[in-house]
Motif scaffolding. Structure first.
Motif, PDB file in Angstrom:
ATOM      1  N   ASP A   1       0.806  -1.169   0.015  1.00 23.21           N
ATOM      2  CA  ASP A   1       0.202  -0.083  -0.180  1.00 23.21           C
ATOM      3  C   ASP A   1       0.932   1.454  -0.069  1.00 23.21           C
ATOM      4  N   LEU A   2       2.243   1.159   0.683  1.00 25.35           N
ATOM      5  CA  LEU A   2       2.920   2.305   0.658  1.00 25.35           C
ATOM      6  C   LEU A   2       3.454   2.837  -0.625  1.00 25.35           C
ATOM      7  N   TYR A   3       3.854   1.757  -1.423  1.00 25.49           N
ATOM      8  CA  TYR A   3       4.877   2.157  -2.544  1.00 25.49           C
ATOM      9  C   TYR A   3       4.141   1.841  -3.988  1.00 25.49           C
ATOM     10  N   LYS A   4       4.176   3.022  -4.681  1.00 23.45           N
ATOM     11  CA  LYS A   4       3.559   2.820  -6.279  1.00 23.45           C
ATOM     12  C   LYS A   4       4.660   2.451  -6.893  1.00 23.45           C
ATOM     13  N   ASN A   5       5.694   2.904  -6.878  1.00 26.87           N
ATOM     14  CA  ASN A   5       7.129   2.680  -7.678  1.00 26.87           C
ATOM     15  C   ASN A   5       7.574   1.314  -7.551  1.00 26.87           C
ATOM     16  N   PRO A   6       7.416   0.467  -8.700  1.00 22.03           N
ATOM     17  CA  PRO A   6       7.852  -0.828  -8.548  1.00 22.03           C
ATOM     18  C   PRO A   6       9.198  -1.017  -8.188  1.00 22.03           C
ATOM     19  N   ILE A   7      10.127   0.030  -8.469  1.00 20.89           N
ATOM     20  CA  ILE A   7      11.597  -0.539  -8.039  1.00 20.89           C
ATOM     21  C   ILE A   7      11.854  -0.170  -6.529  1.00 20.89           C
ATOM     22  N   ILE A   8      11.024   0.962  -6.153  1.00 19.53           N
ATOM     23  CA  ILE A   8      10.924   1.180  -4.581  1.00 19.53           C
ATOM     24  C   ILE A   8      10.489   0.045  -3.831  1.00 19.53           C
ATOM     25  N   LEU A   9       9.293  -0.666  -4.627  1.00 18.17           N
ATOM     26  CA  LEU A   9       8.740  -1.617  -3.858  1.00 18.17           C
ATOM     27  C   LEU A   9       9.489  -2.728  -3.648  1.00 18.17           C
ATOM     28  N   GLU A  10      10.298  -3.155  -4.703  1.00 16.78           N
ATOM     29  CA  GLU A  10      11.121  -4.136  -4.680  1.00 16.78           C
ATOM     30  C   GLU A  10      12.234  -3.923  -3.363  1.00 16.78           C
ATOM     31  N   LYS A  11      12.931  -2.667  -3.716  1.00 17.05           N
ATOM     32  CA  LYS A  11      14.012  -2.309  -2.591  1.00 17.05           C
ATOM     33  C   LYS A  11      13.240  -2.613  -1.197  1.00 17.05           C
ATOM     34  N   GLY A  12      11.949  -2.225  -0.933  1.00 20.09           N
ATOM     35  CA  GLY A  12      11.283  -2.430   0.085  1.00 20.09           C
ATOM     36  C   GLY A  12      11.190  -4.050   0.524  1.00 20.09           C
ATOM     37  N   LYS A  13      10.753  -4.885  -0.323  1.00 20.62           N
ATOM     38  CA  LYS A  13      10.873  -6.164  -0.205  1.00 20.62           C
ATOM     39  C   LYS A  13      12.101  -6.884   0.213  1.00 20.62           C
ATOM     40  N   GLU A  14      13.221  -6.227  -0.304  1.00 18.14           N
ATOM     41  CA  GLU A  14      14.520  -6.669  -0.167  1.00 18.14           C
ATOM     42  C   GLU A  14      14.832  -6.465   1.370  1.00 18.14           C
ATOM     43  N   LEU A  15      14.448  -5.360   1.623  1.00 19.37           N
ATOM     44  CA  LEU A  15      14.774  -4.886   3.033  1.00 19.37           C
ATOM     45  C   LEU A  15      14.206  -5.833   3.908  1.00 19.37           C
ATOM     46  N   ILE A  16      12.905  -6.008   3.777  1.00 18.40           N
ATOM     47  CA  ILE A  16      12.238  -6.604   4.771  1.00 18.40           C
ATOM     48  C   ILE A  16      12.738  -8.314   4.585  1.00 18.40           C
ATOM     49  N   ASP A  17      12.948  -8.657   3.444  1.00 17.08           N
ATOM     50  CA  ASP A  17      13.514 -10.183   3.374  1.00 17.08           C
ATOM     51  C   ASP A  17      14.915 -10.175   4.170  1.00 17.08           C
ATOM     52  N   SER A  18      15.650  -9.328   4.024  1.00 19.41           N
ATOM     53  CA  SER A  18      17.015  -9.365   4.658  1.00 19.41           C
ATOM     54  C   SER A  18      16.895  -9.098   6.205  1.00 19.41           C
ATOM     55  N   HIS A  19      16.068  -8.301   6.626  1.00 19.99           N
ATOM     56  CA  HIS A  19      15.677  -8.154   8.207  1.00 19.99           C
ATOM     57  C   HIS A  19      15.142  -9.309   8.903  1.00 19.99           C
ATOM     58  N   PHE A  20      14.169 -10.011   8.224  1.00 16.13           N
ATOM     59  CA  PHE A  20      13.508 -11.145   8.693  1.00 16.13           C
ATOM     60  C   PHE A  20      14.289 -12.303   8.454  1.00 16.13           C
ATOM     61  N   GLY A  21      15.126 -12.388   7.437  1.00 20.98           N
ATOM     62  CA  GLY A  21      16.131 -13.329   7.406  1.00 20.98           C
ATOM     63  C   GLY A  21      17.079 -13.461   8.640  1.00 20.98           C
ATOM     64  N   TYR A  22      17.598 -12.232   8.944  1.00 26.55           N
ATOM     65  CA  TYR A  22      18.305 -12.047  10.084  1.00 26.55           C
ATOM     66  C   TYR A  22      17.642 -12.292  11.272  1.00 26.55           C
ATOM     67  N   LEU A  23      16.722 -12.062  11.607  1.00 25.34           N
ATOM     68  CA  LEU A  23      15.583 -12.493  12.637  1.00 25.34           C
ATOM     69  C   LEU A  23      15.727 -14.093  12.834  1.00 25.34           C
ATOM     70  N   ARG A  24      15.465 -14.622  11.691  1.00 28.40           N
ATOM     71  CA  ARG A  24      15.141 -16.194  11.618  1.00 28.40           C
ATOM     72  C   ARG A  24      16.618 -16.915  11.898  1.00 28.40           C
ATOM     73  N   SER A  25      17.706 -16.195  11.525  1.00 27.31           N
ATOM     74  CA  SER A  25      18.974 -16.757  11.730  1.00 27.31           C
ATOM     75  C   SER A  25      19.274 -17.040  13.254  1.00 27.31           C
ATOM     76  N   PHE A  26      18.340 -16.497  14.255  1.00 26.79           N
ATOM     77  CA  PHE A  26      18.523 -16.877  15.895  1.00 26.79           C
ATOM     78  C   PHE A  26      17.863 -17.867  16.056  1.00 26.79           C
ATOM     79  N   ILE A  27      17.102 -18.304  15.361  1.00 28.35           N
ATOM     80  CA  ILE A  27      16.172 -19.677  15.794  1.00 28.35           C
ATOM     81  C   ILE A  27      17.360 -20.769  15.700  1.00 28.35           C
ATOM     82  N   ASP A  28      18.210 -20.961  14.989  1.00 28.45           N
ATOM     83  CA  ASP A  28      19.332 -21.889  15.211  1.00 28.45           C
ATOM     84  C   ASP A  28      20.465 -21.607  16.040  1.00 28.45           C
TER      85      ASP A  28
END
Ligand code: ASP
Ligand code: MG
Length: 439
Positions: free
Chosen positions: A76-103
């Motif tokens: 809902d936040l981003y209209k520009n597909p390039i920025i949306l992609e950047k946002g997705k990558e940001l979320i992936d990297s932060h949540f990937g980091y969070l998941r790394s604590f599981i093991d």
């Protein structure tokens, strides 16, 4: 330079983030301090708890739920597909980091604090991306490069001033800076934080070290109110408060401000404005080196208080007894909020019971000790000088039907406090609202 702090609800959804971009649009140079999106820090606490318990299934589930919330909001936040992609990558990297604590084989406070810092890192970057989508230039200032607490957990003002100024110097032509509230490094250089609700504190520390023109704390309420709107029907915002009055109110429970955040602003005399994002034009509350009128301005309540009564015949005409008592609290680093004494007894209150058993055990070696829990301090704040008469009667009149456990008058000209059983809190706040403010 202005310092503007926005809390979790102000960045709580795509809608609110868009609104925020409008709010900060003025030409004035500013540092924008953001909290995590609302609910995020609580979720990160839950994730950490699951990891402490080694409940990997639960941790994973909580991480997934939080992640999908972010993924929905950015669509809902981003209209520009390039920025949306950047946002997705940001979320992936932060949540990937969070998941790394599981093991992760061990999970300690150190890992927990890393996890707790993720919310502010996400909100600030997402906002920075959003401004770039709008074609507005902003600089993301990494709080972990300049915010620091010392060994006692206090902000290291000298370090912060030096390093923040260094960061700012890198961008002489920039007008809008965004940074994370709450998070910092500690004396060991590890990631830490300024305690829950600490973004206000970040804003006030930054405002103090750069000698800002004003620190603005934006929330969803039109300033500091004369009473707690969660417990009484009618309240009004207080237009102006002196630093001393505001500090007493924040400390004694007015939830709108972090309890210690006024201090750095007060030291450098930087005005703090409490503003409402829903009504940006409303006056809100201005806190400063102001000569406020005499009389009572507001009341606030602080729950979770323990009252300890220490009684000993040996106190009679003896000296050094209080010193002995205080040394015990000092030894367990437990601060005392309120105190009243008679010739043979002392009553005092604490809100941190983590060493209560040890304290009581040591006190019992020298005196009879009684502990009451579930007490509430009601603080009545204003300007009541030593030459003012009548306030004591007015206040006590409100407690006609409520048992009083302790009263403290005269310790400061800005605060009269009473201790009651927490079950009478609402009644007490209502009675004070009618006796003192005519509601
Ligand atoms: N995000 C942190 C908290 O929820 C800090 C803050 O909001 O001020 O406590
Ligand atoms: Mg807050």
């Amino acid at each position: 330079m202005l310092v503007l702090k926005f809390g979790g609800t102000s960045v709580g959804s795509a809608e609110r983030i868009k609104n925020l971009a409008e709010l900060i649009k003025s030409q004035e140079p500013k540092i924008v301090v953001l909290s995590a999106m609302s609910g995020t820090t609580n979720a990160l606490v839950e994730i950490s708890n699951a990891l402490y318990e080694k409940n990997t299934f639960k941790a994973e589930e909580l991480i997934n739920t939080l992640e999908s919330k972010y993924k929905t909001e950015i669509k809902d936040l981003y209209k520009n597909p390039i920025i949306l992609e950047k946002g997705k990558e940001l979320i992936d990297s932060h949540f990937g980091y969070l998941r790394s604590f599981i093991d992760f084989p061990i999970f300690t406070e150190k890992e927990e604090k890393i996890i707790l810092s993720e919310g502010e890192l996400l909100s600030t970057t997402l906002f920075h991306y959003y401004l770039s989508e709008r074609g507005e230039k902003s600089i993301l200032l990494p709080a972990l490069e300049f915010m620091r607490i010392n060994r006692d957990g206090e902000p290291d003002m000298g370090y912060i001033e030096e390093h923040l100024k260094e960061e700012l110097k890198k961008y002489p032509d920039s007008n809008v800076f965004i940074t994370q509230g709450y998070i910092c490094r500690n004396a060991q250089g590890d990631i830490d934080n300024l305690q829950r609700g600490g973004s206000d504190y970040t804003a006030c520390i930054i405002g103090a070290v750069i000698e800002a023109k004003e620190i603005q704390i934006w929330t969803d309420i039109d300033g500091m109110h004369n009473n707690d709107p969660r417990f009484v029907d009618k309240t009004h915002p207080v237009d102006e408060l002196s630093f001393d009055e505001a500090a007493e109110l924040a400390y004694f429970g007015a939830k709108i401000l972090h309890p210690t955040c006024i201090l750095p602003a007060q030291k450098r005399n930087i005005p703090v404005a409490l503003k409402n994002t829903m009504q940006p034009e409303a006056k809100g509350t201005l806190i400063g080196n102001l000569k406020t009128p005499g009389g009572i301005r507001a009341v606030a309540a602080k729950d979770g208080i323990y009252a300890i009564t220490i009684k000993s015949e040996r106190m009679l005409l003896a000296y050094g007894f209080l010193k002995t008592i205080f040394e015990i609290f000092d030894k367990y680093r437990t601060s005392i909020d309120m105190i009243t004494t008679s010739e043979v007894a002392v009553s005092l209150t604490i809100d941190n019971a983590s060493s209560l058993d040890h304290i009581v055990a040591e006190l019992k070696e020298i005196a009879n000790v009684e502990v009451e829990k579930d007490r509430t301090i009601i603080a009545i704040v204003g300007n009541i000088t030593k030459s003012d008469a009548g306030y004591g009667v007015k206040i006590l009149d409100a407690f006609e039907n409520i048992p009083l456990h302790m009263i403290s008058y005269g310790g400061s000209e800005h605060n009269i406090s009473v201790v009651i059983d927490s079950k009478y809190k609402k009644e007490a706040l209502q009675a004070l609202n009618s006796k003192l403010f005519g509601y």
